[in-house]
Design a protein around this motif. Structure first.
Motif, PDB file in Angstrom:
ATOM      1  N   THR A 160       0.834  -1.150   0.065  1.00 21.04           N
ATOM      2  CA  THR A 160       0.082  -0.213  -0.377  1.00 21.04           C
ATOM      3  C   THR A 160       0.649   1.374  -0.297  1.00 21.04           C
ATOM      4  OG1 THR A 160      -0.340   0.507   2.281  1.00 21.04           O
ATOM      5  CG2 THR A 160      -2.212  -0.861   0.926  1.00 21.04           C
ATOM      6  N   SER A 161       0.073   2.343  -0.768  1.00 24.59           N
ATOM      7  CA  SER A 161       1.319   3.677  -0.591  1.00 24.59           C
ATOM      8  C   SER A 161       0.768   4.449   0.313  1.00 24.59           C
ATOM      9  CB  SER A 161       1.022   4.395  -2.230  1.00 24.59           C
ATOM     10  OG  SER A 161      -0.236   4.525  -2.354  1.00 24.59           O
ATOM     11  N   GLY A 162       1.799   5.490   1.164  1.00 27.07           N
ATOM     12  CA  GLY A 162       1.123   6.471   1.808  1.00 27.07           C
ATOM     13  C   GLY A 162       2.025   7.634   1.925  1.00 27.07           C
ATOM     14  N   THR A 163       2.404   8.760   2.344  1.00 25.71           N
ATOM     15  CA  THR A 163       2.721   9.341   2.279  1.00 25.71           C
ATOM     16  C   THR A 163       4.106   9.531   3.696  1.00 25.71           C
ATOM     17  OG1 THR A 163       1.534  10.431   4.100  1.00 25.71           O
ATOM     18  CG2 THR A 163       1.082  10.856   1.389  1.00 25.71           C
ATOM     19  N   CYS A 164       4.378  10.039   4.162  1.00 20.36           N
ATOM     20  CA  CYS A 164       6.478  10.773   4.373  1.00 20.36           C
ATOM     21  C   CYS A 164       6.367  12.026   4.585  1.00 20.36           C
ATOM     22  CB  CYS A 164       7.843  10.152   4.267  1.00 20.36           C
ATOM     23  SG  CYS A 164       8.523  10.063   5.153  1.00 20.36           S
ATOM     24  N   HIS A 165       6.455  12.529   5.738  1.00 19.87           N
ATOM     25  CA  HIS A 165       6.767  14.076   6.231  1.00 19.87           C
ATOM     26  C   HIS A 165       7.781  13.770   7.404  1.00 19.87           C
ATOM     27  CE1 HIS A 165       6.365  18.661   7.071  1.00 19.87           C
ATOM     28  NE2 HIS A 165       6.818  18.676   8.085  1.00 19.87           N
TER      29      HIS A 165
END
Length: 218
Positions: free
Chosen positions: A59-64
């Motif tokens: 699955t894809s996600g976001t990184c800050h």
């Protein structure tokens, strides 16, 4: 006591404000007191950076990303509506987006692994997390048995709103449970974890075995 005079026509704080405004307009870092809010927005220095990453389950996600210092970097990950444990990098890192995104992808696996460990740790808790509580109407595991099975994994068959452990035994680690699930080859079974404070077998939120995880979310 000697007094020091400001030899300028600017009022206190006025010069600093002008320099910050100029820095934001031109994209240049102004060396003024408390200039962190200026430097972090400089696109050339990448004091912070957001990017898309891929987790081990597919699955894809976001990184800050935030740069706290030359050898202090923090990666914060979002997985669906959940925030994963932070990942850190305590070494030199290039300021360009390519270097940051490459390490963000590498650290995503670390954060995901920590999330799996955290899920197992929370399942062993006697008291529920703050703001949550178990539903007595849904209790499933006898309280005496909870001490033996809390935090362990099992292959379960869905039945109504419950997960019933199949007669294949219990597993101490998720790796063992994934291996057993693959060996069985039964897509109707899902891996669940025994949660002490809900007194139930719960579906997993995090599992490197993406096939099982997607099936369990249906």
């Amino acid at each position: 006591m000697a007094r020091f005079l400001r030899y300028t026509t600017f009022q206190p704080g006025e010069l600093e404000g002008e320099l910050k405004a100029l820095a934001l307009k031109n994209g240049v870092v102004a060396d003024v007191p408390n200039a962190w809010d200026v430097r972090r927005h400089n696109p050339l220095h990448h004091r912070w950076h957001d990017c898309t990453i891929l987790y081990p389950d597919g699955t894809s996600g976001t990184c800050h990303y935030t740069r706290q210092g030359p050898k202090w970097h923090i990666f914060r990950y979002q997985y669906g509506g959940d925030q994963l444990p932070y990942a850190y990098h305590m070494d030199e890192l290039g300021r360009d987006a390519t270097s940051i995104e490459a390490l963000a992808q590498e650290k995503a696996a670390v954060a995901f692994e920590y999330a799996i460990c955290e899920e197992q740790r929370l399942a062993k808790r006697i008291q529920p997390p703050q703001g949550r509580k178990g539903d007595p109407a849904k209790y499933q595991i006898p309280i005496k048995r909870l001490k033996l099975v809390a935090g362990k994994y099992a292959l379960c068959a869905p039945l109504a709103d419950k997960l019933l452990p199949a007669a294949f035994g219990l597993y101490d680690t998720l790796e063992q449970a994934n291996t057993a699930w693959q060996e069985r080859g039964n897509p109707t079974l899902v891996i669940a974890i025994a949660c002490r404070w809900t007194r139930r077998w719960e579906r997993l939120r995090f599992n490197i075995n993406g096939s099982d995880l997607m099936h369990s979310k249906k």
